[in-house]
Design a protein around this motif. Structure first.
Motif, PDB file in Angstrom:
ATOM      1  N   LEU A  89       6.838   4.483  30.493  1.00  0.00           N
ATOM      2  CA  LEU A  89       5.782   3.493  30.276  1.00  0.00           C
ATOM      3  C   LEU A  89       6.104   2.606  29.071  1.00  0.00           C
ATOM      4  O   LEU A  89       5.803   1.404  29.085  1.00  0.00           O
ATOM      5  N   ALA A  90       6.722   3.188  28.057  1.00  0.00           N
ATOM      6  CA  ALA A  90       7.100   2.404  26.878  1.00  0.00           C
ATOM      7  C   ALA A  90       8.127   1.335  27.248  1.00  0.00           C
ATOM      8  O   ALA A  90       8.057   0.196  26.750  1.00  0.00           O
ATOM      9  N   THR A  91       9.079   1.669  28.117  1.00  0.00           N
ATOM     10  CA  THR A  91      10.078   0.675  28.529  1.00  0.00           C
ATOM     11  C   THR A  91       9.433  -0.432  29.366  1.00  0.00           C
ATOM     12  O   THR A  91       9.806  -1.602  29.249  1.00  0.00           O
ATOM     13  N   LEU A  92       8.461  -0.065  30.200  1.00  0.00           N
ATOM     14  CA  LEU A  92       7.749  -1.091  30.990  1.00  0.00           C
ATOM     15  C   LEU A  92       7.006  -2.048  30.066  1.00  0.00           C
ATOM     16  O   LEU A  92       7.060  -3.269  30.252  1.00  0.00           O
ATOM     17  N   ALA A  93       6.314  -1.480  29.082  1.00  0.00           N
ATOM     18  CA  ALA A  93       5.574  -2.316  28.138  1.00  0.00           C
ATOM     19  C   ALA A  93       6.512  -3.198  27.326  1.00  0.00           C
ATOM     20  O   ALA A  93       6.199  -4.368  27.046  1.00  0.00           O
ATOM     21  N   LEU A  94       7.680  -2.663  26.970  1.00  0.00           N
ATOM     22  CA  LEU A  94       8.645  -3.436  26.184  1.00  0.00           C
ATOM     23  C   LEU A  94       9.173  -4.617  26.982  1.00  0.00           C
ATOM     24  O   LEU A  94       9.277  -5.736  26.465  1.00  0.00           O
ATOM     25  N   VAL A  95       9.499  -4.386  28.250  1.00  0.00           N
ATOM     26  CA  VAL A  95       9.983  -5.486  29.095  1.00  0.00           C
ATOM     27  C   VAL A  95       8.892  -6.535  29.270  1.00  0.00           C
ATOM     28  O   VAL A  95       9.156  -7.743  29.191  1.00  0.00           O
ATOM     29  N   ALA A  96       7.654  -6.094  29.494  1.00  0.00           N
ATOM     30  CA  ALA A  96       6.541  -7.039  29.648  1.00  0.00           C
ATOM     31  C   ALA A  96       6.316  -7.840  28.371  1.00  0.00           C
ATOM     32  O   ALA A  96       5.937  -9.016  28.423  1.00  0.00           O
ATOM     33  N   LEU A  97       6.549  -7.205  27.228  1.00  0.00           N
ATOM     34  CA  LEU A  97       6.371  -7.883  25.942  1.00  0.00           C
ATOM     35  C   LEU A  97       7.499  -8.884  25.680  1.00  0.00           C
ATOM     36  O   LEU A  97       7.248  -9.996  25.202  1.00  0.00           O
ATOM     37  N   LEU A  98       8.731  -8.489  26.001  1.00  0.00           N
ATOM     38  CA  LEU A  98       9.882  -9.351  25.725  1.00  0.00           C
ATOM     39  C   LEU A  98      10.049 -10.457  26.758  1.00  0.00           C
ATOM     40  O   LEU A  98      10.548 -11.545  26.453  1.00  0.00           O
ATOM     41  N   VAL A  99       9.650 -10.159  28.007  1.00  0.00           N
ATOM     42  CA  VAL A  99       9.780 -11.158  29.086  1.00  0.00           C
ATOM     43  C   VAL A  99       8.412 -11.317  29.746  1.00  0.00           C
ATOM     44  O   VAL A  99       8.221 -10.940  30.913  1.00  0.00           O
ATOM     45  N   PRO A 100       7.430 -11.860  29.040  1.00  0.00           N
ATOM     46  CA  PRO A 100       6.063 -11.928  29.578  1.00  0.00           C
ATOM     47  C   PRO A 100       5.940 -12.803  30.822  1.00  0.00           C
ATOM     48  O   PRO A 100       5.021 -12.611  31.631  1.00  0.00           O
ATOM     49  N   GLY A 101       6.863 -13.770  30.990  1.00  0.00           N
ATOM     50  CA  GLY A 101       6.795 -14.664  32.146  1.00  0.00           C
ATOM     51  C   GLY A 101       7.544 -14.172  33.360  1.00  0.00           C
ATOM     52  O   GLY A 101       7.773 -14.939  34.304  1.00  0.00           O
ATOM     53  N   LEU A 102       7.902 -12.880  33.365  1.00  0.00           N
ATOM     54  CA  LEU A 102       8.666 -12.331  34.488  1.00  0.00           C
ATOM     55  C   LEU A 102       7.908 -12.476  35.800  1.00  0.00           C
ATOM     56  O   LEU A 102       8.463 -12.891  36.818  1.00  0.00           O
ATOM     57  N   TRP A 103       6.631 -12.136  35.793  1.00  0.00           N
ATOM     58  CA  TRP A 103       5.816 -12.279  37.010  1.00  0.00           C
ATOM     59  C   TRP A 103       5.655 -13.740  37.382  1.00  0.00           C
ATOM     60  O   TRP A 103       5.803 -14.109  38.554  1.00  0.00           O
ATOM     61  N   ALA A 104       5.375 -14.592  36.406  1.00  0.00           N
ATOM     62  CA  ALA A 104       5.130 -16.016  36.683  1.00  0.00           C
ATOM     63  C   ALA A 104       6.358 -16.705  37.255  1.00  0.00           C
ATOM     64  O   ALA A 104       6.231 -17.689  38.007  1.00  0.00           O
ATOM     65  N   SER A 105       7.558 -16.205  36.945  1.00  0.00           N
ATOM     66  CA  SER A 105       8.787 -16.822  37.449  1.00  0.00           C
ATOM     67  C   SER A 105       9.191 -16.292  38.813  1.00  0.00           C
ATOM     68  O   SER A 105      10.164 -16.772  39.402  1.00  0.00           O
ATOM     69  N   GLY A 106       8.461 -15.314  39.317  1.00  0.00           N
ATOM     70  CA  GLY A 106       8.815 -14.699  40.592  1.00  0.00           C
ATOM     71  C   GLY A 106       8.290 -15.451  41.802  1.00  0.00           C
ATOM     72  O   GLY A 106       7.489 -16.382  41.697  1.00  0.00           O
ATOM     73  N   LEU A 107       8.733 -15.001  42.955  1.00  0.00           N
ATOM     74  CA  LEU A 107       8.384 -15.663  44.221  1.00  0.00           C
ATOM     75  C   LEU A 107       6.899 -15.576  44.518  1.00  0.00           C
ATOM     76  O   LEU A 107       6.292 -16.539  44.994  1.00  0.00           O
ATOM     77  N   TRP A 108       6.276 -14.427  44.232  1.00  0.00           N
ATOM     78  CA  TRP A 108       4.881 -14.216  44.619  1.00  0.00           C
ATOM     79  C   TRP A 108       3.917 -15.073  43.798  1.00  0.00           C
ATOM     80  O   TRP A 108       2.848 -15.422  44.283  1.00  0.00           O
ATOM     81  N   ALA A 109       4.291 -15.417  42.571  1.00  0.00           N
ATOM     82  CA  ALA A 109       3.412 -16.227  41.731  1.00  0.00           C
ATOM     83  C   ALA A 109       3.647 -17.717  41.900  1.00  0.00           C
ATOM     84  O   ALA A 109       2.882 -18.530  41.369  1.00  0.00           O
ATOM     85  N   SER A 110       4.677 -18.088  42.659  1.00  0.00           N
ATOM     86  CA  SER A 110       5.031 -19.507  42.793  1.00  0.00           C
ATOM     87  C   SER A 110       4.056 -20.280  43.659  1.00  0.00           C
ATOM     88  O   SER A 110       3.956 -21.504  43.560  1.00  0.00           O
ATOM     89  N   GLY A 111       3.357 -19.583  44.549  1.00  0.00           N
ATOM     90  CA  GLY A 111       2.445 -20.258  45.475  1.00  0.00           C
ATOM     91  C   GLY A 111       3.114 -20.735  46.730  1.00  0.00           C
ATOM     92  O   GLY A 111       2.451 -21.269  47.636  1.00  0.00           O
ATOM     93  N   HIS A 112       4.442 -20.559  46.855  1.00  0.00           N
ATOM     94  CA  HIS A 112       5.148 -21.010  48.055  1.00  0.00           C
ATOM     95  C   HIS A 112       4.842 -20.121  49.261  1.00  0.00           C
ATOM     96  O   HIS A 112       4.907 -20.567  50.408  1.00  0.00           O
ATOM     97  N   VAL A 113       4.543 -18.850  49.011  1.00  0.00           N
ATOM     98  CA  VAL A 113       4.254 -17.923  50.110  1.00  0.00           C
ATOM     99  C   VAL A 113       2.779 -17.995  50.502  1.00  0.00           C
ATOM    100  O   VAL A 113       2.422 -18.220  51.650  1.00  0.00           O
TER     101      VAL A 113
END
Length: 243
Positions: A89-113
């Motif tokens: 869980l600590a590694t998940l939180a660290l990745v989310a903290l360091l790369v907060p836009g990971l979800w926003a840059s993905g396919l599902w958040a783009s609105g294309h689908v």
């Protein structure tokens, strides 16, 4: 950042508690089995985030490193289980903290689908349910293992495990649905059904009480943590159970 964490959390729960087989758990000391599990970790994270970001490769390596350390330590008890999952869980939180836009840059958040803005909340619900039911089964099982040998268990094969799944699942639903008073009914019902079995056997009685309280406590913590995570995500629009 919260959306990214929810996506990674759902991926982790799927990889560790849904898709990981018993053979994988037993064979983590072998490179092929470890590689197979790591591939699942990377695959689920890619699927939930909708991207193959380099950070996911780093997360996969960290996951494999934590698993390898646990395997080498030969620790198998409840404390080792909690420490292992806390490190993940600590590694998940660290990745989310360091790369907060990971979800926003993905396919599902783009609105294309499609409009999938509620997907992170669904991820949170899925992860919370897995923590409460499936992960709780492993955790409570390890907690009770030191006493299990002293208890005569002559019920249905796997019956206790199924009862645990059901009670934690119901508690999770009651808390999220706004019906905490239903937990009292669940405790009363279990007490009545178990009374004739344990009233004349002190060891069995204590074993059942400890296991029940631990199971209920685990489910409550999982439900409250899920509510806290959901409060930081776009609402699903699902009403609570009471009118």
């Amino acid at each position: 950042m919260t959306e990214t964490f929810a996506a990674l959390l759902a991926a982790h729960m799927a990889a560790d508690f849904v898709l990981q087989t018993g053979a994988m758990v037993r064979g983590k000391g072998r490179p092929l089995w470890m590689a197979a599990h790591a591939a699942i970790v990377l695959g689920t994270a890619t699927l939930t985030t909708g991207t193959l970001h380099p950070a996911l490769f780093a997360l996969t390596l960290a996951h494999a490193g934590i698993d390898a350390a646990k395997t080498l330590s030969r620790s198998t008890g409840f404390v080792a289980f909690v420490l292992d999952q806390s490190a993940h869980l600590a590694t998940l939180a660290l990745v989310a903290l360091l790369v907060p836009g990971l979800w926003a840059s993905g396919l599902w958040a783009s609105g294309h689908v499609a409009d999938l803005s509620t997907l992170p909340a669904l991820y949170a619900l899925f992860a919370g349910a897995v923590v409460a039911v499936r992960a709780g089964g492993f955790g409570i099982g390890l907690l009770m293992a030191p006493w299990a040998a002293a208890i005569p268990l002559d019920g249905l094969p796997g019956g206790g495990r199924v009862i645990g799944y059901l009670e934690r699942g119901l508690i999770f639903l009651m808390i999220l649905g706004g019906l905490p008073e239903g937990i009292g009914f669940l405790i009363a019902a279990k007490s009545v059904l178990r009374f004739g079995t344990v009233r004349e056997e002190a060891k069995l009685s204590e074993y059942v009480i400890i296991g029940t309280l631990a199971s209920f406590g685990w489910a409550l913590l999982a439900a409250w943590a899920t509510i806290a995570l959901l409060s930081r995500l776009p609402p699903l629009g699902i009403p609570s159970f009471p009118p």
